[in-house]
Each structure stands twice: as C-alpha cells, then as structure tokens.
Design a protein around this motif. Sequence first.
Motif, PDB file in Angstrom:
ATOM      1  N   MET A 241       0.849  -1.197   0.000  1.00 34.07           N
ATOM      2  CA  MET A 241       0.000   0.000   0.000  1.00 34.07           C
ATOM      3  C   MET A 241       0.882   1.244   0.000  1.00 34.07           C
ATOM      4  N   PHE A 242       0.532   2.236  -0.806  1.00 33.12           N
ATOM      5  CA  PHE A 242       1.335   3.434  -0.953  1.00 33.12           C
ATOM      6  C   PHE A 242       1.112   4.380   0.225  1.00 33.12           C
ATOM      7  N   ASN A 243       2.203   4.789   0.873  1.00 34.62           N
ATOM      8  CA  ASN A 243       2.124   5.726   1.985  1.00 34.62           C
ATOM      9  C   ASN A 243       2.798   7.033   1.613  1.00 34.62           C
ATOM     10  N   ILE A 244       2.295   8.122   2.149  1.00 36.12           N
ATOM     11  CA  ILE A 244       2.957   9.419   1.993  1.00 36.12           C
ATOM     12  C   ILE A 244       3.779   9.682   3.241  1.00 36.12           C
ATOM     13  N   ASP A 245       5.063   9.927   3.070  1.00 34.90           N
ATOM     14  CA  ASP A 245       5.947  10.200   4.191  1.00 34.90           C
ATOM     15  C   ASP A 245       6.010  11.699   4.440  1.00 34.90           C
ATOM     16  N   LEU A 246       5.686  12.092   5.666  1.00 32.00           N
ATOM     17  CA  LEU A 246       5.726  13.485   6.065  1.00 32.00           C
ATOM     18  C   LEU A 246       6.668  13.655   7.251  1.00 32.00           C
ATOM     19  N   ALA A 247       7.207  14.852   7.384  1.00 30.87           N
ATOM     20  CA  ALA A 247       7.846  15.277   8.625  1.00 30.87           C
ATOM     21  C   ALA A 247       7.005  16.430   9.145  1.00 30.87           C
ATOM     22  N   ILE A 248       6.691  16.397  10.435  1.00 31.54           N
ATOM     23  CA  ILE A 248       5.837  17.417  11.035  1.00 31.54           C
ATOM     24  C   ILE A 248       6.536  17.997  12.256  1.00 31.54           C
ATOM     25  N   LYS A 249       6.568  19.327  12.314  1.00 31.70           N
ATOM     26  CA  LYS A 249       7.123  19.988  13.503  1.00 31.70           C
ATOM     27  C   LYS A 249       6.036  20.820  14.166  1.00 31.70           C
ATOM     28  N   PHE A 250       5.880  20.626  15.472  1.00 35.93           N
ATOM     29  CA  PHE A 250       4.973  21.446  16.255  1.00 35.93           C
ATOM     30  C   PHE A 250       5.814  22.465  17.019  1.00 35.93           C
ATOM     31  N   GLY A 251       5.774  23.715  16.560  1.00 35.18           N
ATOM     32  CA  GLY A 251       6.547  24.763  17.201  1.00 35.18           C
ATOM     33  C   GLY A 251       5.778  25.429  18.315  1.00 35.18           C
ATOM     34  N   SER A 252       6.286  26.582  18.780  1.00 36.15           N
ATOM     35  CA  SER A 252       5.618  27.313  19.862  1.00 36.15           C
ATOM     36  C   SER A 252       4.172  27.617  19.518  1.00 36.15           C
ATOM     37  N   ASN A 253       3.954  28.030  18.263  1.00 32.56           N
ATOM     38  CA  ASN A 253       2.590  28.435  17.888  1.00 32.56           C
ATOM     39  C   ASN A 253       2.276  28.114  16.434  1.00 32.56           C
ATOM     40  N   GLU A 254       3.014  27.172  15.827  1.00 33.37           N
ATOM     41  CA  GLU A 254       2.750  26.865  14.431  1.00 33.37           C
ATOM     42  C   GLU A 254       2.995  25.393  14.124  1.00 33.37           C
ATOM     43  N   ILE A 255       2.437  24.977  13.000  1.00 29.64           N
ATOM     44  CA  ILE A 255       2.613  23.615  12.504  1.00 29.64           C
ATOM     45  C   ILE A 255       3.325  23.710  11.167  1.00 29.64           C
ATOM     46  N   ILE A 256       4.437  22.978  11.027  1.00 30.31           N
ATOM     47  CA  ILE A 256       5.195  22.969   9.780  1.00 30.31           C
ATOM     48  C   ILE A 256       5.230  21.536   9.259  1.00 30.31           C
ATOM     49  N   ILE A 257       4.941  21.373   7.971  1.00 29.04           N
ATOM     50  CA  ILE A 257       4.891  20.034   7.374  1.00 29.04           C
ATOM     51  C   ILE A 257       5.818  19.962   6.161  1.00 29.04           C
ATOM     52  N   TYR A 258       6.596  18.909   6.126  1.00 25.36           N
ATOM     53  CA  TYR A 258       7.546  18.631   5.045  1.00 25.36           C
ATOM     54  C   TYR A 258       7.112  17.316   4.386  1.00 25.36           C
ATOM     55  N   ARG A 259       7.106  17.302   3.061  1.00 24.13           N
ATOM     56  CA  ARG A 259       6.754  16.079   2.348  1.00 24.13           C
ATOM     57  C   ARG A 259       7.985  15.512   1.641  1.00 24.13           C
ATOM     58  N   LYS A 260       8.200  14.228   1.832  1.00 15.11           N
ATOM     59  CA  LYS A 260       9.355  13.557   1.240  1.00 15.11           C
ATOM     60  C   LYS A 260       9.372  13.750  -0.268  1.00 15.11           C
ATOM     61  N   GLY A 261      10.518  14.163  -0.779  1.00 14.48           N
ATOM     62  CA  GLY A 261      10.680  14.357  -2.218  1.00 14.48           C
ATOM     63  C   GLY A 261      10.233  15.717  -2.711  1.00 14.48           C
ATOM     64  N   ILE A 262       9.604  16.521  -1.846  1.00 12.24           N
ATOM     65  CA  ILE A 262       9.104  17.838  -2.260  1.00 12.24           C
ATOM     66  C   ILE A 262       9.717  18.959  -1.423  1.00 12.24           C
ATOM     67  N   GLY A 263       9.637  18.836  -0.104  1.00 12.67           N
ATOM     68  CA  GLY A 263      10.132  19.890   0.776  1.00 12.67           C
ATOM     69  C   GLY A 263       9.016  20.402   1.668  1.00 12.67           C
ATOM     70  N   ILE A 264       9.173  21.610   2.199  1.00 14.94           N
ATOM     71  CA  ILE A 264       8.169  22.202   3.087  1.00 14.94           C
ATOM     72  C   ILE A 264       6.924  22.539   2.274  1.00 14.94           C
ATOM     73  N   ILE A 265       5.776  22.007   2.699  1.00 15.22           N
ATOM     74  CA  ILE A 265       4.541  22.227   1.942  1.00 15.22           C
ATOM     75  C   ILE A 265       3.488  22.973   2.752  1.00 15.22           C
ATOM     76  N   ALA A 266       3.723  23.162   4.043  1.00 13.73           N
ATOM     77  CA  ALA A 266       2.760  23.916   4.865  1.00 13.73           C
ATOM     78  C   ALA A 266       3.478  24.508   6.062  1.00 13.73           C
ATOM     79  N   LYS A 267       3.106  25.740   6.382  1.00 12.26           N
ATOM     80  CA  LYS A 267       3.624  26.419   7.571  1.00 12.26           C
ATOM     81  C   LYS A 267       2.512  27.333   8.059  1.00 12.26           C
TER      82      LYS A 267
END
Length: 319
Positions: free
Chosen positions: A1-27
């Motif tokens: 089954m195909f999975n999407i790999d993400l990296a997620i950081k929960f900062g002081s007051n924000e959510i940052i998401i990185y997608r494998k093969g693409i880079g930062i996709i949300a802040k």
Amino acid sequence: MFNIDLAIKFGSNEIIIYRKGIGIIAKEPAFLAVIENGKKFKIKAIGKQAEKLFLSKSSNVTVYQPIKNSEIVNEKMAVVLISEILKNIIQDKFLLTNLTALVAVPCALNERQLITLKRVLHESGVNKLTFVQNSVCVRANLDLDPHSHIMVVDIGKYITDISVLNEFNFDFGRMYFIGGQDMDKSITTFIADNHGLEVSDLTSEAVKNEVASLYNRDLYKTEYIGIDENNKFVRQEISANEVRLAIVNVYDEIFKLIADVYNNGVVFVGGASSISGLYEYAKKKIDLPIIVPDEPMDSVILGAGKLLNSNKEFLKINI
C-alpha cells in the motif's frame, strides 16, 4: 500500500509540514476559527487567516489555539485543525488515509503529552508515526558528526527549547518560557517609555522582523504607527539600534541559561535566531563555539526531512 511520508514539527505556535521528495509544503499558525451553533460548528478559517481573526477580536467567530508551546491543549479542535491542514495539502482522499510521519518535538514534552499528540495525529489520519527530538533533526540538517556532543538552542515565539545531545542519549533537556514574544513586549514598552506612543505587540513584532539586529550602532531604520496621548495616530521612525536596546536583555537571559548547563559548542535555531548579529553577539557573551545555520527558522523541519530520506539509524523517542 502506498504511503505518503511526512515530517511534522509542532513549534511554539505553528505547525510545519515537510513532504518527502518535495520539501516544506505547509507552515501555519496553530489557530482555528469556527462559527458555532449550539454543539455544531462550521469552520471559518485556519492558520494565518484564523490568527488574523483572533488578533482582530472578531465577535462573530470563536477562535481556538488548540496547540500551545508544542502541547495539545484542546484535543477535539487540534484534530479538526490538523485534518484541515492535511486536506489542503493532500487532495487525494485515499492518500489521506495512508500517511506516515516523523514528528519533531521539543525535548521537555513528557510521556502523557506525547501520547496525547500521538492520539490526535492518529485521529487526523496519520496511521504510523515516529517521534524525534528537535536537536536530532538539527544535527542531521547540519551534517554534524553523529558522535559529537551538541547543544541546540531553539528560540521560538513563546518558548526556548534547550537540549544537550550525545551520540546515544540526551544529557539535558528543558523548555523555558522565554522567546520572541518577550522581545515584542520589550519593544512595546521601549516605544511607550522613549517615544511616548502606544502600540500593539503585533506592531512591535513587525518592527522586530523589519530591523532587529544585535550589531551595536546599527543605523538601519523603519517606521511604525502608534497612538499618542491625545489618541491620535502618529507615524514614527525607529532605528535598529533602539530595537537592540529593547530586546538585548532577552538574549542575555537566554545566554545565562546556556552558561548554567553546558561548556561545549552551541547551535542556535528557531525564528528568534534569525536576527542579524546573533553570531557575533553570542561569541562575545559565550566563550564557546557558535553555529547559526543559514535557515535557523527551518533547521528542525529540514533536518527531519533529511532523516526521512536517510537509511541511517537515529535517536528516536519510544512511546
């Protein structure tokens, strides 16, 4: 089954998401605005738009900040917020049910807080996740020797996360409630005392982001609008050197915390580490090797992204 790999950081007051093969996709700031009708509600805005509604104190919406200082404080609304962010960046509904994530967190979150975060992420569609400390991500981002001891000082908006990492374990980890917001308040007080004008902390933050510098006698200037004693709007000029006088005490306080716990090299990351002159000022105050990455604000999430793409083992948090 195909999975999407993400990296997620929960900062002081924000959510940052990185997608494998693409880079930062949300802040996005961790704000959720809803229109409530009894027990039901309709989403009005998320992230930056919701934060604007919060700051404007809009009366027709309720604004939640379900994640504060990297901790879940409202599980129900945290699930709604994270789910909406994921829907916005991953359009395919099938893929939304097959998410895996590497989650970067501050060193001082306890087991209860991590279990809560894990539960919220599962309910938001993240089926499989691994927790990793911010400092491990920073070491990966800078390609530092994995056998070296390192202190990472992550200066966020509300908190400063300080951790000491060796090859196999964490020697020290603690969160302190001092950060960028304290600098904003110091600028607000400085303007009131020295310019005789009233401004919001939001205006002070904009001034800080525009001209803040730790270089002595920096002559760069900007303008802001304040309210005088006659309740009139006044446009006023402020210099980088004035801002330095206002905020330098906050950095000095953070440097004292560092000196109390460590005597090796220090890496500065986080939004407040982006200030001009930090490296030179820190060298004068701390007799230690200093590193300030090229992108200190994104060093943690970029390091988490590198770990996603690496086959090497790294130090994980077991929950």
